[in-house]
Design a protein around this motif. Structure first.
Motif, short mmCIF file in Angstrom:
data_model
loop_
_atom_site.label_atom_id
_atom_site.label_comp_id
_atom_site.label_asym_id
_atom_site.label_seq_id
_atom_site.Cartn_x
_atom_site.Cartn_y
_atom_site.Cartn_z
N THR A 235 0.91 -1.08 0.07
CA THR A 235 -0.37 -0.30 -0.45
C THR A 235 0.85 1.67 -0.20
O THR A 235 2.05 1.43 0.80
CB THR A 235 -0.43 0.03 1.41
OG1 THR A 235 -1.59 -0.97 1.29
CG2 THR A 235 -1.69 1.96 1.12
N VAL A 236 0.53 2.10 -0.73
CA VAL A 236 1.09 3.67 -0.25
C VAL A 236 -0.32 4.41 -0.74
O VAL A 236 -1.27 4.82 -0.95
CB VAL A 236 1.69 4.08 -2.39
CG1 VAL A 236 2.19 5.04 -2.53
CG2 VAL A 236 2.84 2.74 -2.56
N PHE A 237 0.55 5.63 0.42
CA PHE A 237 -0.09 6.26 1.00
C PHE A 237 -0.56 7.23 0.26
O PHE A 237 1.09 8.33 0.60
CB PHE A 237 -0.38 7.00 2.51
CG PHE A 237 -0.84 5.25 2.93
CD1 PHE A 237 -2.43 5.33 3.62
CD2 PHE A 237 -0.33 4.34 3.87
CE1 PHE A 237 -3.01 4.06 4.51
CE2 PHE A 237 -0.59 3.09 4.63
CZ PHE A 237 -2.44 3.39 4.53
N ALA A 238 -0.96 8.19 -0.41
CA ALA A 238 -0.24 9.42 -1.11
C ALA A 238 -1.57 10.43 0.11
O ALA A 238 -2.77 10.63 -0.05
CB ALA A 238 -1.12 9.61 -2.29
N ILE A 239 -0.22 11.27 0.06
CA ILE A 239 -0.65 12.56 0.65
C ILE A 239 -1.43 13.79 0.09
O ILE A 239 0.17 13.74 -0.03
CB ILE A 239 -0.18 12.86 1.87
CG1 ILE A 239 0.75 11.30 3.19
CG2 ILE A 239 -0.48 13.65 3.13
CD1 ILE A 239 -0.90 10.96 3.29
N THR A 240 -2.09 14.46 -0.22
CA THR A 240 -2.23 15.42 -0.88
C THR A 240 -3.39 16.76 -0.33
O THR A 240 -3.06 16.62 0.93
CB THR A 240 -3.66 14.77 -1.37
OG1 THR A 240 -4.75 14.90 -0.75
CG2 THR A 240 -3.93 13.32 -2.59
N GLY A 241 -2.45 17.35 -1.26
CA GLY A 241 -2.52 18.94 -0.53
C GLY A 241 -2.10 20.02 -1.65
O GLY A 241 -1.73 19.95 -2.40
N ALA A 242 -1.85 21.24 -0.88
CA ALA A 242 -2.02 22.56 -1.51
C ALA A 242 0.01 22.66 -1.52
O ALA A 242 -0.01 22.21 -0.61
CB ALA A 242 -2.89 23.50 -1.72
N PRO A 243 0.61 23.43 -2.95
CA PRO A 243 1.99 23.30 -2.30
C PRO A 243 2.12 24.46 -1.38
O PRO A 243 2.94 23.98 -0.29
CB PRO A 243 1.50 24.96 -3.38
CG PRO A 243 0.69 24.65 -4.63
CD PRO A 243 -0.55 23.65 -4.00
N SER A 244 0.80 25.24 -0.99
CA SER A 244 0.55 26.00 0.40
C SER A 244 1.41 24.79 1.97
O SER A 244 1.46 24.89 3.37
CB SER A 244 -0.11 26.96 1.10
OG SER A 244 -0.91 26.85 1.10
N ASP A 245 0.87 24.18 1.33
CA ASP A 245 0.45 22.18 2.55
C ASP A 245 1.80 21.89 2.72
O ASP A 245 1.84 20.82 3.83
CB ASP A 245 -0.14 21.51 2.06
CG ASP A 245 -2.32 21.94 2.46
OD1 ASP A 245 -2.03 22.72 3.31
OD2 ASP A 245 -3.15 21.20 1.58
N LEU A 246 2.79 21.22 2.06
CA LEU A 246 4.18 20.93 1.71
C LEU A 246 5.18 21.28 3.25
O LEU A 246 4.99 20.05 3.84
CB LEU A 246 5.01 22.16 0.58
CG LEU A 246 4.53 21.17 -0.59
CD1 LEU A 246 5.47 21.48 -1.76
CD2 LEU A 246 4.91 19.28 -1.07
N GLU A 247 4.97 22.37 3.98
CA GLU A 247 5.54 22.12 4.70
C GLU A 247 5.42 20.98 6.47
O GLU A 247 6.25 21.38 7.44
CB GLU A 247 5.80 23.61 4.85
CG GLU A 247 4.78 24.16 6.05
CD GLU A 247 4.54 26.04 5.76
OE1 GLU A 247 3.53 26.51 7.10
OE2 GLU A 247 5.64 26.83 5.47
N ARG A 248 4.23 21.22 6.04
CA ARG A 248 3.42 20.04 7.06
C ARG A 248 3.11 19.04 6.59
O ARG A 248 3.40 17.76 6.67
CB ARG A 248 1.35 20.80 6.92
CG ARG A 248 1.70 21.75 7.71
CD ARG A 248 -0.13 22.32 8.65
NE ARG A 248 -0.79 22.67 7.83
CZ ARG A 248 -2.08 22.95 8.36
NH1 ARG A 248 -1.96 22.39 9.38
NH2 ARG A 248 -3.23 23.03 6.86
N ILE A 249 2.79 18.70 5.12
CA ILE A 249 3.44 17.52 4.55
C ILE A 249 4.48 16.96 4.76
O ILE A 249 4.53 15.22 5.47
CB ILE A 249 2.78 17.67 2.78
CG1 ILE A 249 1.66 17.82 2.67
CG2 ILE A 249 3.26 16.25 2.59
CD1 ILE A 249 0.42 18.07 1.12
N GLU A 250 5.96 17.34 4.82
CA GLU A 250 7.28 17.00 4.75
C GLU A 250 6.92 15.91 6.23
O GLU A 250 7.37 14.83 6.45
CB GLU A 250 8.22 17.85 4.31
CG GLU A 250 8.30 18.29 3.16
CD GLU A 250 8.43 16.78 2.11
OE1 GLU A 250 8.94 15.93 2.56
OE2 GLU A 250 7.75 16.91 1.09
#
Length: 378
Positions: A235-250
């Motif tokens: 299973t691969v979990f794809a974490i979606t978001g806007a470019p502004s969310d990248l600092e929280r996605i990482e």
């Protein structure tokens, strides 16, 4: 006019209300306009929010079906142009900037529409643009406390006790357009599917946008526990978001890796096309109540909406494989216009357990073993 921008809302309130109502008093004096005998060009407007635009697609399809020979112009904003490009019904899309009244009025008037239907619910400036559009007839919403109904020739009550799609249908009935079609998006083909190498994809959309967005977000530790319960080999979990969310996605990806789970960030760079293809391939999409959730639901992807301050009957997902999980107890599910949090419960998302979301995910995914084969129940 972004729902999450306090500055824009204050401008809309302090400028929009007096401007709209003074002009309505002057322009409407002694005037009673009727629907024109012939409609060759018809304009529509909707909220610039992604989710609202996708839900509006149902009404736009109804308008298209009723006016098969008319030219339909969709007045869009920068925030929803990419979403508008995915919904069928309009012949053309015209970009307007709601924060620039003089320019917007010029652009709307230049289209010389016979009728303008405004499906926005609270913005006074859109009602003002309708009033100044030069259209022979206009229709829109009278929303409690928003002081905007005088901007139209006819207005219908915008209700808090029904789904937004049903509010759109009330407006259609007001002008005798038969409603009934469902939201729809049409997604262009891609040369290569996103995450093409992955055989089992689960999509998580953790972050909301707009006013007090944190009140519509689920605790991160529960997402990680849910992922562990949903994970299968590969299973691969794809974490979606806007470019502004990248600092929280990482940082979240690091937490997933620490839990032994494979997760990747997915931030589309082509509007919503690649995101739509990803959502259609997912075993299940779990999202807070936001535009990505509505996109997944409309696409027919197995979708779970974690609602909290939202209520299924007002802003829930619409799709054949979609379900909304609501907060238990009293005081939640109160959002009507999207920014009405004052004096309301702030713990709604914390009340929703992993078990509640997991049960909903299993229900919509509908995976079961049948003679050794994996089957999707639709």
């Amino acid at each position: 006019m972004r729902r999450g921008s306090k500055k824009n809302r204050l401008m809309d309130y302090w400028v929009g209300i007096p401007l709209l109502n003074v002009l309505a008093t002057v322009l409407a004096a002694g005037r009673r306009r009727r629907w024109p005998l012939q409609v060759k060009r018809l304009g529509v407007m909707c909220s610039p929010a992604l989710g609202d635009t996708l839900l509006f697609s149902a009404a736009l399809r109804d308008v298209r079906a009723h006016f098969a020979d008319a030219e339909i112009i969709h007045f869009c904003m920068r925030q929803n142009m990419a979403a508008a490009e995915l919904i069928p019904g309009a012949d053309r899309r015209v970009l307007v900037d709601l924060t620039k009244p003089a320019e917007s009025v010029r652009r709307v008037r230049a289209e010389r529409v016979d009728v303008l239907l405004d499906f926005t619910s609270w913005q006074r400036l859109t009602a003002f643009y309708s009033l100044m559009s030069g259209a022979k007839f206009t229709a829109g919403f009278q929303t409690a406390g928003q002081h905007r109904g005088r901007g139209y020739d006819v207005a219908v009550e915008h209700r808090a006790d029904q789904h937004e799609v049903d509010n759109f249908r009330d407006l259609l009935r007001l002008v005798r357009i038969p409603p009934g079609l469902e939201p729809q998006v049409i997604v262009p083909e891609m040369a290569a599917e996103p995450l093409a190498e992955a055989k089992d994809i689960v999509v998580f959309h953790l972050w909301a946008s707009g006013t007090r967005s944190w009140l519509r977000e689920w605790p991160e530790e529960r997402w990680i526990e849910l992922a562990g319960r949903l994970a299968e080999p590969g299973t691969v979990f794809a974490i979606t978001g806007a470019p502004s969310d990248l600092e929280r996605i990482e940082p979240f990806l690091l937490r997933m890796a620490e839990a032994g789970l494979k997760a990747v960030a997915f931030v589309g760079t082509d509007g919503f096309v690649s995101l739509a293809h990803l959502l259609r391939r997912a075993r299940v999409v779990v999202s807070v109540n936001t535009g990505v959730m509505h996109l997944a639901a409309v696409l027919g992807a197995p979708t779970v909406s974690i609602n909290g301050p939202n209520r299924n009957g007002r802003w829930g997902p619409l799709g054949r494989r979609a379900v909304g999980v609501e907060a238990p107890g009293e005081g939640c599910g109160y959002l009507h216009l999207g920014f009405d949090f004052d004096g309301r419960a702030t713990d709604c998302m914390e009340r929703i357990t992993v078990e509640m979301v997991l049960a909903a995910a299993n229900e919509v995914a509908g995976v079961h073993e049948d003679a050794g084969a994996q089957t999707w129940k639709i």
